[in-house]
Scaffold this motif. Structure first.
Motif, PDB file in Angstrom:
ATOM      1  N   ILE A  63      23.890  12.566  29.443  1.00  0.00           N
ATOM      2  CA  ILE A  63      24.343  11.179  29.329  1.00  0.00           C
ATOM      3  C   ILE A  63      24.900  11.006  27.921  1.00  0.00           C
ATOM      4  O   ILE A  63      24.214  11.259  26.939  1.00  0.00           O
ATOM      5  CB  ILE A  63      23.193  10.180  29.558  1.00  0.00           C
ATOM      6  N   MET A  64      26.159  10.586  27.844  1.00  0.00           N
ATOM      7  CA  MET A  64      26.818  10.398  26.560  1.00  0.00           C
ATOM      8  C   MET A  64      27.374   8.977  26.482  1.00  0.00           C
ATOM      9  O   MET A  64      27.695   8.373  27.501  1.00  0.00           O
ATOM     10  CB  MET A  64      27.969  11.392  26.403  1.00  0.00           C
ATOM     11  N   LYS A  65      27.501   8.489  25.245  1.00  0.00           N
ATOM     12  CA  LYS A  65      28.061   7.159  25.008  1.00  0.00           C
ATOM     13  C   LYS A  65      29.192   7.309  23.998  1.00  0.00           C
ATOM     14  O   LYS A  65      29.021   7.961  22.969  1.00  0.00           O
ATOM     15  CB  LYS A  65      26.968   6.244  24.459  1.00  0.00           C
ATOM     16  N   ASP A  66      30.370   6.720  24.312  1.00  0.00           N
ATOM     17  CA  ASP A  66      31.499   6.841  23.392  1.00  0.00           C
ATOM     18  C   ASP A  66      31.549   5.666  22.420  1.00  0.00           C
ATOM     19  O   ASP A  66      30.692   4.782  22.438  1.00  0.00           O
ATOM     20  CB  ASP A  66      32.817   7.032  24.152  1.00  0.00           C
ATOM     21  N   LYS A  67      32.568   5.639  21.582  1.00  0.00           N
ATOM     22  CA  LYS A  67      32.688   4.606  20.549  1.00  0.00           C
ATOM     23  C   LYS A  67      32.937   3.217  21.120  1.00  0.00           C
ATOM     24  O   LYS A  67      32.680   2.221  20.468  1.00  0.00           O
ATOM     25  CB  LYS A  67      33.810   4.980  19.582  1.00  0.00           C
ATOM     26  N   GLU A  68      33.453   3.152  22.350  1.00  0.00           N
ATOM     27  CA  GLU A  68      33.703   1.865  23.004  1.00  0.00           C
ATOM     28  C   GLU A  68      32.528   1.437  23.879  1.00  0.00           C
ATOM     29  O   GLU A  68      32.645   0.525  24.690  1.00  0.00           O
ATOM     30  CB  GLU A  68      34.975   1.937  23.866  1.00  0.00           C
ATOM     31  N   ASP A  69      31.401   2.126  23.747  1.00  0.00           N
ATOM     32  CA  ASP A  69      30.174   1.853  24.507  1.00  0.00           C
ATOM     33  C   ASP A  69      30.297   2.138  25.996  1.00  0.00           C
ATOM     34  O   ASP A  69      29.577   1.566  26.807  1.00  0.00           O
ATOM     35  CB  ASP A  69      29.673   0.414  24.284  1.00  0.00           C
ATOM     36  N   ASN A  70      31.221   3.019  26.373  1.00  0.00           N
ATOM     37  CA  ASN A  70      31.274   3.499  27.756  1.00  0.00           C
ATOM     38  C   ASN A  70      30.257   4.627  27.893  1.00  0.00           C
ATOM     39  O   ASN A  70      30.044   5.395  26.956  1.00  0.00           O
ATOM     40  CB  ASN A  70      32.663   4.034  28.098  1.00  0.00           C
ATOM     41  N   TYR A  71      29.664   4.730  29.065  1.00  0.00           N
ATOM     42  CA  TYR A  71      28.702   5.788  29.344  1.00  0.00           C
ATOM     43  C   TYR A  71      29.355   6.838  30.227  1.00  0.00           C
ATOM     44  O   TYR A  71      30.024   6.502  31.203  1.00  0.00           O
ATOM     45  CB  TYR A  71      27.468   5.221  30.057  1.00  0.00           C
ATOM     46  N   MET A  72      29.156   8.098  29.892  1.00  0.00           N
ATOM     47  CA  MET A  72      29.651   9.207  30.695  1.00  0.00           C
ATOM     48  C   MET A  72      28.456  10.057  31.088  1.00  0.00           C
ATOM     49  O   MET A  72      27.737  10.558  30.223  1.00  0.00           O
ATOM     50  CB  MET A  72      30.661  10.037  29.923  1.00  0.00           C
TER      51      MET A  72
END
Length: 112
Positions: A63-72
């Motif tokens: 589970i990863m979170k990007d700089k725009e707070d989207n979760y992948m």
């Protein structure tokens, strides 16, 4: 002697470059670079409900979170791997198939 020094400097440079690629943000994993790994407990509630309903039998591997707070989320089984993307509120955005790993389906099999 100059050739030996040049080769030594090139090898040292490659070692530093490779080390930075592996240890930098996201662990040097291409598109995952610059993301932060998060725990399942940090996800908005709708995310895991969606994943369990839509992908029964698959396991959440990362589970990863990007700089725009989207979760992948990387969900996988033996021969299936998908990236599932959600916005910061837990609303489904998109799904992508992942390429296989080395030696697996879609990977770099070299059977020579």
């Amino acid at each position: 002697m100059k050739k030996v020094m040049c080769v030594a400097l090139m090898l040292a440079g490659l070692t530093v470059f490779e080390s930075n690629a592996q240890n930098g943000p996201g662990g040097g994993r291409g598109r995952m670079q610059g993301m932060t790994q998060v725990e399942e407990s940090a996800l908005p509630a709708p995310v895991m409900t969606y994943v369990k309903d839509k992908y029964p039998g698959l396991t959440v591997r990362r589970i990863m979170k990007d700089k725009e707070d989207n979760y992948m989320l990387v969900v996988a089984a033996e021969t299936t791997r998908r990236i599932v993307i959600f916005d910061s509120k837990g609303t489904f955005k998109e799904e992508r198939a992942m390429r296989g790993r080395r030696g697996g389906p879609g990977g770099n099999n070299s059977n020579k």
